[in-house]
Design a protein around this motif. Sequence first.
Motif, PDB file in Angstrom:
ATOM      1  N   UNK A  72       0.801  -1.229   0.000  1.00 47.55           N
ATOM      2  CA  UNK A  72       0.000   0.000   0.000  1.00 47.55           C
ATOM      3  C   UNK A  72       0.836   1.283   0.000  1.00 47.55           C
ATOM      4  N   UNK A  73       1.942   1.292   0.730  1.00 51.14           N
ATOM      5  CA  UNK A  73       2.785   2.483   0.774  1.00 51.14           C
ATOM      6  C   UNK A  73       3.400   2.818  -0.570  1.00 51.14           C
ATOM      7  N   UNK A 115       5.844   2.554   4.312  1.00 49.17           N
ATOM      8  CA  UNK A 115       5.544   3.869   3.748  1.00 49.17           C
ATOM      9  C   UNK A 115       6.789   4.746   3.734  1.00 49.17           C
ATOM     10  N   UNK A 116       7.565   4.688   4.822  1.00 49.27           N
ATOM     11  CA  UNK A 116       8.807   5.462   4.881  1.00 49.27           C
ATOM     12  C   UNK A 116       9.784   4.997   3.802  1.00 49.27           C
ATOM     13  N   UNK A 117       9.887   3.680   3.610  1.00 51.19           N
ATOM     14  CA  UNK A 117      10.775   3.141   2.575  1.00 51.19           C
ATOM     15  C   UNK A 117      10.314   3.579   1.188  1.00 51.19           C
ATOM     16  N   UNK A 122      -0.039  -4.876  -6.947  1.00 53.17           N
ATOM     17  CA  UNK A 122       1.077  -4.182  -6.292  1.00 53.17           C
ATOM     18  C   UNK A 122       2.402  -4.484  -6.993  1.00 53.17           C
ATOM     19  N   UNK A 123       2.556  -5.724  -7.475  1.00 56.70           N
ATOM     20  CA  UNK A 123       3.778  -6.090  -8.202  1.00 56.70           C
ATOM     21  C   UNK A 123       3.893  -5.301  -9.501  1.00 56.70           C
ATOM     22  N   UNK A 124       2.768  -5.086 -10.171  1.00 54.71           N
ATOM     23  CA  UNK A 124       2.755  -4.304 -11.409  1.00 54.71           C
ATOM     24  C   UNK A 124       3.236  -2.873 -11.136  1.00 54.71           C
ATOM     25  N   UNK A 157      -6.447  -1.255   4.093  1.00 59.51           N
ATOM     26  CA  UNK A 157      -7.444  -2.253   4.483  1.00 59.51           C
ATOM     27  C   UNK A 157      -7.360  -3.513   3.637  1.00 59.51           C
ATOM     28  N   UNK A 158      -6.378  -3.561   2.751  1.00 60.15           N
ATOM     29  CA  UNK A 158      -6.198  -4.745   1.908  1.00 60.15           C
ATOM     30  C   UNK A 158      -5.544  -5.898   2.668  1.00 60.15           C
TER      31      UNK A 158
END
Length: 504
Positions: A58-59, A279-281, A190-192, A256-257
């Motif tokens: 998500x991040x 998220x920081x990364x 997410x991989x895409x 929420x995933x």
Amino acid sequence: MPPEDNQVPLLSDEESDKDVAYESGEKVHIVGIDEPDDEGLLGTPPFSWKKLWLFTGPGFLMSIAFLDPGNLEGDLQAGAIAGYSLLWLLMWATVIGLLVQLLSARLGVATGRHLAELCREEYPTWARMVLWVMAELALIGADIQEVIGSAIAIKILSNGALPLWAGVIITACDCFIFLFLENYGVRKLEAFFAVLIATMAVSFAWMFGETKPSGTELLLGVLIPELSSRTIKQAVGVVGCIIMPHNVFLHSALVQSREIDHTKTGRVQEALNYYSIESAAALLISFIINLFVTTVFAKAFYGTEVASTIGLVNAGQYLQDKYGGGLFPILYIWAIGLLAAGQSSTITGTYAGQFIMGGFLNLKLKKWLRALITRSFAIVPTMIVALVFDTSEAALDVLNEWLNVLQSIQIPFALIPLLCLVSKEQIMGTFKIGSVLKTIAWLVAVLVILINGYLLFDFFSNEVTGVMFTSIVFAFTGAYIAFIFYLVSRGFTSSAWRRLSPAK
């Protein structure tokens, strides 16, 4: 200090008939979520690399808004006009953006619902409809920039064979890519996006290697604050584009995933910890990519006569004229990076549009239909823009300024509801933000709103002429300020009233 175990965010079963970000079968299963342990109930489970990997995603989708074509244009203009002097501001602007996005993630994780859903229940009908319209306008403004950015890249890669309008049509088809990938699960999607971010990183790192910016000046620009009256407009632009209104809504839904047991405060805190790390990364990577773009154009064009004329449309050609061909022409390297930025941001825009529409209106539509509606909102005006402005670079630059203004106007309508909601114990339970973080967050919000206010004032003072137009702008400004005060006062008076109300 871990949250107490006697208070948890409330998730009632009666909400099950309402629109949700993810159905239970779509969520990523987290290892150990079903284990009956006291650890998850009373404390935070120990750190696990495997769990961090499962929470990662998500991040990085959220970070794409920091890399969209609008941001890239801000980067290249800051570099060309201000050189290396605003790199420190780019770094701190990214930190401010991280703070806002972590608050958005905190809201989604702690409540199990996203910002648009909570706004629907928190505000009266007239106010939430205004918030919905503002969110949609911000999304349309961002999407036009993103689609036009992709279309410019397609035009470059086709050697001009495909005009802007053709690039817009091609980019419009990305919603079908999105729907196709979503059918294979969240992790595939997410991989895409990870591949698209990697494409940007490689493209702009290649440009960095080709142009060879000064490492010393880069380091000094990051560490030593410097600001002059000559670069104030670029500085405002750097800070002004860190908070994308639709991205605040998006991140609260993306988190929420993952499957989280909200009955155990330790599990909720665990999710918050992992989301904070990823998220920081993600934003560190986005900062490095933005750094590449800024320093490339600082090296190439700072102090030159063409510095003030560079934009997305002509940036690649200017680089090509200066650095020539090489193993792989820098024009095409720039276009590949721009295409990855445009495609990734338009798809996440489609994603955000689904959550915004579903949350505010509680529409339970099939995903393909909602994606089609969301995509149509942006593609129709974008097609008009492409047909009208295809042959005029100057007109596109003016349009881009107006779109930046449109998005700047919307920032308070995402930021203020977010800060009000994460401060309320009846919504967040023990995960409401403390007084110190609350003070910092509101100071940041005021700073961002004032900076964007300066941008708006500067723009309208130059563009607004004529009695009728001036009167309309003043009337709009009055209503705008009044609604901001309403949002702030409602947040504080609501909290104060609940504190003073006797316990039942």
